[in-house]
Write a protein that holds these residues in place. Structure first.
Motif, mmCIF file in Angstrom:
data_model
loop_
_atom_site.group_PDB
_atom_site.id
_atom_site.type_symbol
_atom_site.label_atom_id
_atom_site.label_comp_id
_atom_site.label_asym_id
_atom_site.label_seq_id
_atom_site.Cartn_x
_atom_site.Cartn_y
_atom_site.Cartn_z
ATOM 1 N N PRO A 1 0.805 -1.236 0.000
ATOM 2 C CA PRO A 1 0.000 0.000 0.000
ATOM 3 C C PRO A 1 0.828 1.272 0.000
ATOM 4 O O PRO A 1 0.321 2.341 -0.355
ATOM 5 C CB PRO A 1 -0.841 -0.122 1.276
ATOM 6 N N LEU A 2 2.105 1.186 0.400
ATOM 7 C CA LEU A 2 2.956 2.368 0.427
ATOM 8 C C LEU A 2 3.357 2.816 -0.978
ATOM 9 O O LEU A 2 3.768 3.964 -1.171
ATOM 10 C CB LEU A 2 4.227 2.101 1.235
ATOM 11 N N PHE A 3 3.240 1.898 -1.946
ATOM 12 C CA PHE A 3 3.716 2.170 -3.306
ATOM 13 C C PHE A 3 2.589 2.364 -4.314
ATOM 14 O O PHE A 3 2.848 2.608 -5.488
ATOM 15 C CB PHE A 3 4.627 1.027 -3.773
ATOM 16 N N THR B 1 8.878 4.744 -9.761
ATOM 17 C CA THR B 1 9.363 3.732 -10.688
ATOM 18 C C THR B 1 10.018 4.335 -11.925
ATOM 19 O O THR B 1 9.606 5.394 -12.415
ATOM 20 C CB THR B 1 8.226 2.785 -11.115
ATOM 21 N N THR B 2 11.037 3.646 -12.425
ATOM 22 C CA THR B 2 11.721 4.083 -13.642
ATOM 23 C C THR B 2 11.022 3.574 -14.900
ATOM 24 O O THR B 2 11.070 4.220 -15.942
ATOM 25 C CB THR B 2 13.166 3.560 -13.661
ATOM 26 N N ASP B 3 10.383 2.405 -14.788
ATOM 27 C CA ASP B 3 9.828 1.764 -15.977
ATOM 28 C C ASP B 3 8.546 0.983 -15.708
ATOM 29 O O ASP B 3 8.090 0.213 -16.547
ATOM 30 C CB ASP B 3 10.861 0.807 -16.589
ATOM 31 N N GLY B 4 7.953 1.172 -14.534
ATOM 32 C CA GLY B 4 6.749 0.431 -14.177
ATOM 33 C C GLY B 4 7.031 -0.838 -13.400
ATOM 34 O O GLY B 4 6.095 -1.490 -12.926
ATOM 35 N N LEU B 5 8.314 -1.168 -13.245
ATOM 36 C CA LEU B 5 8.695 -2.374 -12.499
ATOM 37 C C LEU B 5 9.800 -2.061 -11.488
ATOM 38 O O LEU B 5 9.692 -2.409 -10.313
ATOM 39 C CB LEU B 5 9.159 -3.472 -13.455
ATOM 40 N N HIS B 6 10.865 -1.429 -11.965
ATOM 41 C CA HIS B 6 11.991 -1.104 -11.090
ATOM 42 C C HIS B 6 11.771 0.256 -10.425
ATOM 43 O O HIS B 6 10.933 1.038 -10.861
ATOM 44 C CB HIS B 6 13.291 -1.120 -11.906
ATOM 45 N N THR C 1 12.681 4.036 -8.592
ATOM 46 C CA THR C 1 13.484 5.251 -8.592
ATOM 47 C C THR C 1 14.124 5.416 -7.220
ATOM 48 O O THR C 1 13.828 4.664 -6.277
ATOM 49 C CB THR C 1 12.614 6.487 -8.859
ATOM 50 N N ARG C 2 14.948 6.433 -7.106
ATOM 51 C CA ARG C 2 15.541 6.732 -5.808
ATOM 52 C C ARG C 2 14.459 7.041 -4.776
ATOM 53 O O ARG C 2 14.543 6.643 -3.618
ATOM 54 C CB ARG C 2 16.510 7.905 -5.945
ATOM 55 N N GLU C 3 13.403 7.755 -5.216
ATOM 56 C CA GLU C 3 12.298 8.069 -4.318
ATOM 57 C C GLU C 3 11.626 6.792 -3.810
ATOM 58 O O GLU C 3 11.232 6.714 -2.643
ATOM 59 C CB GLU C 3 11.281 8.964 -5.020
ATOM 60 N N GLY C 4 11.500 5.809 -4.696
ATOM 61 C CA GLY C 4 10.924 4.535 -4.289
ATOM 62 C C GLY C 4 11.760 3.838 -3.238
ATOM 63 O O GLY C 4 11.239 3.275 -2.268
ATOM 64 N N TYR C 5 13.082 3.888 -3.428
ATOM 65 C CA TYR C 5 13.966 3.268 -2.446
ATOM 66 C C TYR C 5 13.967 4.021 -1.120
ATOM 67 O O TYR C 5 14.160 3.421 -0.061
ATOM 68 C CB TYR C 5 15.390 3.152 -3.000
ATOM 69 N N ILE C 6 13.746 5.328 -1.162
ATOM 70 C CA ILE C 6 13.657 6.097 0.081
ATOM 71 C C ILE C 6 12.434 5.655 0.890
ATOM 72 O O ILE C 6 12.488 5.524 2.114
ATOM 73 C CB ILE C 6 13.612 7.605 -0.220
#
Length: 291
Positions: free
Chosen positions: A234-236, A248-253, A255-260
Motif C-alpha cells: 500500500p505504500l507504493f 518507478t523508472t519503468d513500471g517495475l523497477h 526510482t531513488r524516491e521509491g527506495y527512500i
C-alpha cells in the motif's frame, strides 16, 4: 474462547496494528519530503549523484560489466561475499535476499547501524532463491529480509507454486538461522498501463489485484510460520492500485524516491518491531552467560 477470537486470531490483530503504524509513519515521511521538494524547488541533492546518469529518475547503480554476468557468475560472487561475512562475523549483520529490486537497493540508503549483505540477483525467482539459500548458511545474521515473487508472476508461475516455494524458503531460513529475525516483504505492484519495461506485455498480464491477494496469503503463511511480515504494497500504490509513477523508472523497477520509501519502511519497522526483540534476545544471552 469467544467466536470472534477464533475468527480473528491475536497475531492478526498485532500484525495489522504494526503494519498500520508503519504505513502511517511512511506516509507522513513522504508528505514531508514532498513539501521540502516543493520548498527547495526540487533541488534536493542526491547523496551520491556520481553513480547515476539521471539522479531524478534512475535508481540503478552503475554495475558496469556485472550487468553481463550469467546467473551462475552472480551466484559465485554472492558466495564470495557471504564467505567474507561468515569469516569476519560483522556485528548486526542484516541480509537482504531477492531479485533486481533488492540487488539495486542503493547502499547509501540502507538503514544505518547495521552491516548489510545484499544477496539479490536480477531476474531471480522463488525457486531459484530457494536453491541458493545455502550460500550464506555460515553467516550469523540478526535479521534476514526476503522479497521474491514478481518474476515468478511474469513467467507465468501459478500462485500455488509461488506460495509453496515461499513456505519452503521460510522453513529453511528458520532452520538454518534459528536466532535470526526472518522478515518477509510483500511483493510490490507494477505500473500497469504506464509501464515501459521491456517485458511490458508479460507484466500487464499480471493484474495488481492478483498481487494484492497473493500478498494476503503470504502474510497468512508468514504469521503461521512465526516470522515477520512487512506489507509494503500500500505504500507504493496510487488510487488505481498501481505502482506510483514517481516511485518507478519503468513500471517495475524503482526510482531513488521509491527506495527512500522502502528504506523508511525498513527503518521504522526495525525500530518498532525488531529492535525491542533483538534487545531482549541479547539481554537473555548475556543473562545465560553470566550464570
Amino acid at each position: 474462547m469467544s467466536t470472534s477470537a477464533k475468527t480473528f486470531p491475536i497475531w492478526a490483530f498485532f500484525s495489522l496494528l504494526t503494519n498500520g503504524i508503519l504505513m502511517l509513519a511512511v506516509i507522513l515521511l513522504i508528505w514531508q519530503q514532498q513539501k521540502l521538494t516543493v520548498f527547495f524547488g526540487g533541488m534536493i541533492a542526491s547523496p551520491n549523484p556520481s553513480n547515476r546518469n539521471n539522479s531524478d529518475s534512475v535508481a540503478t547503480p552503475d554495475l558496469g560489466p556485472r550487468h553481463q554476468l550469467t546467473y551462475q557468475q552472480w551466484v559465485d560472487i554472492l558466495k564470495q561475499e557471504a564467505k567474507v561475512a561468515a569469516d569476519r562475523r560483522p556485528p548486526h549483520l542484516t541480509i537482504m535476499v531477492g531479485d533486481s529490486l533488492t540487488l539495486w537497493f542503493p547502499a547509501e540508503l540502507l538503514p544505518q547501524g547495521k552491516n548489510w549483505l545484499n544477496q539479490g540477483i536480477s531476474g531471480e525467482t522463488s525457486n531459484g532463491l530457494l536453491k541458493r539459500l545455502t550460500i550464506f548458511d555460515r553467516t550469523q545474521p540478526e535479521v534476514i529480509f526476503v522479497m521474491i515473487g514478481i518474476n515468478d508472476l511474469i513467467k507465468g508461475t501459478s500462485d500455488g507454486v509461488i506460495l509453496d516455494n515461499q513456505r519452503q524458503i521460510i522453513s529453511y531460513l528458520r532452520k538454518a538461522h534459528p536466532t535470526a529475525q526472518i522478515v518477509v516483504q510483500s511483493i510490490l505492484p507494477h505500473g500497469a498501463d504506464e509501464a515501459t519495461w521491456k517485458g511490458r506485455e508479460k507484466l500487464l498480464a499480471v493484474a495488481n489485484s492478483r498481487i494484492h491477494r497473493l500478498n494476503e496469503q503470504l502474510q497468512s503463511i508468514s504469521n503461521k510460520k512465526g516470522v515477520k511480515f512487512i506489507d509494503l504494497y500500500p505504500l507504493f500504490t496510487n488510487t488505481q492500485g498501481n505502482l506510483r509513477r514517481e516511485f518507478t523508472t519503468d513500471g517495475l523497477h524503482l526510482t531513488r524516491e521509491g527506495y527512500i520509501v522502502w528504506r523508511s519502511a525498513l527503518q521504522i519497522y526495525g525500530d518498532i518491531e525488531l529492535k525491542p526483540q533483538l534487545q531482549r534476545a541479547s539481554k537473555s544471552e548475556k543473562d545465560k552467560s553470566s550464570i
